[in-house]
Design a protein around this motif. Structure first.
Motif, PDB file in Angstrom:
ATOM      1  N   ALA A 204       0.829  -1.221   0.000  1.00 18.39           N
ATOM      2  CA  ALA A 204       0.000   0.000   0.000  1.00 18.39           C
ATOM      3  C   ALA A 204       0.856   1.262   0.000  1.00 18.39           C
ATOM      4  O   ALA A 204       0.485   2.274   0.572  1.00 18.39           O
ATOM      5  N   GLN A 205       1.998   1.201  -0.664  1.00 18.58           N
ATOM      6  CA  GLN A 205       2.879   2.355  -0.810  1.00 18.58           C
ATOM      7  C   GLN A 205       2.711   2.928  -2.216  1.00 18.58           C
ATOM      8  O   GLN A 205       2.897   2.226  -3.213  1.00 18.58           O
ATOM      9  N   LEU A 206       2.356   4.197  -2.297  1.00 22.45           N
ATOM     10  CA  LEU A 206       2.113   4.860  -3.575  1.00 22.45           C
ATOM     11  C   LEU A 206       3.103   5.998  -3.781  1.00 22.45           C
ATOM     12  O   LEU A 206       3.678   6.525  -2.819  1.00 22.45           O
ATOM     13  N   GLU A 207       3.268   6.375  -5.039  1.00 20.63           N
ATOM     14  CA  GLU A 207       4.127   7.516  -5.379  1.00 20.63           C
ATOM     15  C   GLU A 207       3.421   8.377  -6.406  1.00 20.63           C
ATOM     16  O   GLU A 207       2.911   7.875  -7.415  1.00 20.63           O
ATOM     17  N   PHE A 208       3.401   9.679  -6.145  1.00 21.26           N
ATOM     18  CA  PHE A 208       2.893  10.655  -7.108  1.00 21.26           C
ATOM     19  C   PHE A 208       4.051  11.527  -7.562  1.00 21.26           C
ATOM     20  O   PHE A 208       4.825  12.024  -6.737  1.00 21.26           O
ATOM     21  N   ASN A 209       4.154  11.700  -8.870  1.00 21.50           N
ATOM     22  CA  ASN A 209       5.195  12.555  -9.433  1.00 21.50           C
ATOM     23  C   ASN A 209       4.603  13.900  -9.828  1.00 21.50           C
ATOM     24  O   ASN A 209       3.491  13.973 -10.375  1.00 21.50           O
ATOM     25  N   PHE A 210       5.344  14.961  -9.575  1.00 19.02           N
ATOM     26  CA  PHE A 210       4.932  16.306  -9.965  1.00 19.02           C
ATOM     27  C   PHE A 210       5.620  16.706 -11.271  1.00 19.02           C
ATOM     28  O   PHE A 210       6.765  16.322 -11.520  1.00 19.02           O
ATOM     29  N   ARG A 211       4.913  17.478 -12.082  1.00 22.29           N
ATOM     30  CA  ARG A 211       5.521  18.008 -13.295  1.00 22.29           C
ATOM     31  C   ARG A 211       6.617  19.003 -12.925  1.00 22.29           C
ATOM     32  O   ARG A 211       6.522  19.713 -11.945  1.00 22.29           O
TER      33      ARG A 211
END
Length: 449
Positions: A204-211
Motif C-alpha cells: 500500500a505504498q504509492l508515489e505521485f510525481n509532480f511536473r
C-alpha cells in the motif's frame, strides 16, 4: 490583493485557512471568515511557531531567547502566491500560504519559505533559473490509534490486504482506486501539477510525481499535497503517512528531487552544451551536491526516523552513497537517460518526511556552491553500487546535526540564526525521542541484561 479578492468572490469562498509552514513542515495559522481576511490583509502569529517542534515543544531557553524576542511577540503574515481551494471542506473554503515578516517588514530568517526564497535569489542574480520535479511517496495504512501497535496495510477493493512486493503493479494500484480518484480530482480542483502515479515496493505504498517547474511553486504544492492526501485517506477510513520509515521490514518512503538549470532569458538548459554534451556547470553542480550534502542532511533527513531508510551493510532500497552515474538507481545522484534539453540530476537521498521548502533549498544550495566554487565531481560510478556506507556521510541524526552546525559555508548563506534555530529544533525532538522506551528494548533487554 484586488486579484485575490476577485478570485475569492468568483469561487464564493466564505472561509479561509491562513497558513505558513513551520520548520517541520506543519501548517500553522488561523481560520477566519473571508470578509475579515480581506479587511485585515494579513494575520499575526507568535514568532515562536518558527521554533516549534513536531511535538509542540521548543528548544532550550538559551537558544529560544537568543533567536527570538523574549516577550514572545507577534510577526505579521502576508499572503503570497495563489490560493488553493479546500475540496474536502463542508463549505466553500480556501487555504492561502503566507510569508512571515518581522516588524520592519523583512522576511523572518527562521521561516522555511524565506530560506528557499533566499536561495532562489542567488540563482536570479546569476541569470539562472532552477527547475525541479519532486516525486513523493507515502503509505496508506489501516487506522490505528495505539502508537505501540505496528501499522498494517488497509483493505483494498478486493477486501484483501497486500502481501509481497507489488512494484509498478497496475492491479495493486487499482486496489485503491476510490482514494486515488479523490486525490486526482481534488488536486485538479486545487491546481496541483501532479502527473503520474505508481505503486511502489511497499504494501500500500504509492508515489505521485509532480511536473517539473519553479521551485517555490512546487514546494507550495508538495506542502498542500500532503494535507490533501491525509484528508483523502480519512475520507476513506484509513490513514496516510509520509514518515520516512513507518513499517519495519518494508521499504522507506522518499521524495526524490529531479533538478536542472536553465538560462532565465532563453530557457536553454545550462546543463547541456550546444553540441548536446554535458556542460561544465552540470559537472560542478553534481560536485556541489557531493561536497555539501553531508552538511545539509538535516534538511534532507530531518527526523530520527529518517535515518531508518539508510541501511548500510543491509539490503535496503535507499542508496547509502553520494556517488553519481547515468541510468543507475543504486547511486545517490542519478542522471536519467534524457535528451540534452532535459538533462538533469535526481537526488535519491531525501525522505518524504522532509519540509519541501527546506529540502529544495538544500539541494539548490549545494548545487549553487558547487558551481560558484567550481567543485569537480567524483568519477562516475560503474555497475551496481553495494550497500557499503559512504564514509563522508552522516548516517544518524546526531552526526548530521554536528555537520550542519560546523559548516561555515552553509552558515554564511543560510544565516547563523536559521542554522542555530533549525538545529536546535531537531535536537529538541531528538531529546524527546530518547526519553521513550521502545518495544525492542523491552523485548530483548527486559529479562536478559
Amino acid at each position: 490583493m484586488e486579484e485575490l479578492k476577485k478570485w475569492l468572490t468568483e469561487h464564493k469562498i466564505t472561509e479561509i485557512e491562513c497558513i505558513t509552514p513551520d520548520q517541520t513542515g506543519i501548517a500553522r495559522g488561523k481560520i477566519m471568515p473571508t470578509d475579515k481576511f480581506l479587511a485585515e490583509g494579513g494575520i499575526r502569529l507568535p514568532e515562536s511557531i518558527l521554533l516549534q517542534t513536531a511535538t509542540g515543544d521548543y528548544p532550550d531557553d538559551d537558544v529560544f531567547y537568543r533567536l527570538l524576542d523574549p516577550r514572545d511577540i507577534d510577526m505579521l503574515l502576508r499572503p503570497d502566491g495563489v490560493p488553493f481551494t479546500i475540496p474536502w471542506a463542508a463549505e466553500p473554503s480556501a487555504q492561502i500560504i503566507h510569508d512571515c515578516h518581522d516588524s520592519m517588514g523583512n522576511l523572518m530568517e527562521l521561516s522555511p519559505r524565506a530560506v528557499l526564497k533566499k536561495i532562489l535569489n542567488l540563482y536570479e542574480e546569476k541569470g539562472w533559473q532552477p527547475i525541479v520535479a519532486p516525486e513523493v511517496e507515502f503509505y496508506l495504512t489501516k487506522r490505528c490509534t495505539d502508537p505501540d501497535i505496528p501499522l498494517e496495510p488497509p483493505y483494498g477493493r478486493s477486501g484483501r490486504q497486500e502481501s509481497g512486493r507489488q512494484s509498478f503493479s497496475i492491479d495493486a494500484a487499482n486496489e485503491f482506486d476510490p482514494i486515488v480518484e479523490d486525490i486526482y480530482d481534488w488536486a485538479e480542483d486545487m491546481g496541483l501539477d501532479i502527473d503520474t502515479l505508481i505503486h511502489e515496493e511497499g504494501a500500500a505504498q504509492l508515489e505521485f510525481n509532480f511536473r517539473h517547474g519553479d521551485a517555490l511553486k512546487l514546494a507550495d504544492q508538495v506542502f498542500i499535497f500532503k494535507r490533501l492526501v491525509r484528508e483523502a485517506a480519512l475520507k476513506h477510513k484509513m490513514n496516510a503517512t509520509f514518515m520516512a520509515k513507518p513499517v519495519s521490514g518494508e521499504p522507506g518512503s522518499s521524495m526524490h528531487v529531479h533538478q536542472s538549470l536553465v538560462d532565465a532569458k532563453s530557457g536553454h538548459n545550462l546543463f547541456s552544451n550546444k553540441d548536446g554534451t554535458a556542460s561544465t556547470l552540470f559537472h560542478h553542480y553534481i560536485g556541489g551536491l557531493q561536497a555539501y550534502i553531508p552538511s545539509v542532511m538535516p534538511m534532507l533527513a530531518p527526523n530520527v526516523n529518517s535515518y531508518r531508510r539508510y541501511l548500510p551493510g543491509a539490503d535496503g532500497n535507499s542508496p547509502v552513497n553520494i556517488e553519481w552515474a547515468e541510468e543507475n538507481r543504486t547511486v545517490g545522484l542519478r542522471v536519467p537517460d534524457a535528451p540534452p534539453a532535459a538533462r538533469r540530476v535526481e537526488n535519491r537521498l531525501p525522505g518524504s518526511d522532509v519540509n519541501p521548502y527546506l529540502a529544495l533549498a538544500a539541494n539548490l544550495l549545494c548545487g549553487y556552491l558547487g558551481m560558484i566554487n567550481e567543485v569537480k565531481p567524483r568519477t562516475p560510478a560503474t555497475g551496481r553500487m553495494g550497500n557499503e556506507a559512504d564514509d563522508t556521510m552522516p548516517w544518524n541524526l546526531e552526526a548530521a546535526l554536528e555537520n550542519m552546525s560546523n559548516c561555515e559555508e552553509i552558515r554564511e548563506i543560510l544565516g547563523n540564526d536559521f542554522v542555530d534555530g533549525y538545529v536546535a529544533t531537531r535536537w529538541a525532538e531528538y531529546e524527546g525521542f530518547k526519553k521513550v522506551i521502545s518495544s525492542w528494548e523491552r523485548q530483548y533487554l527486559l529479562s536478559t541484561v
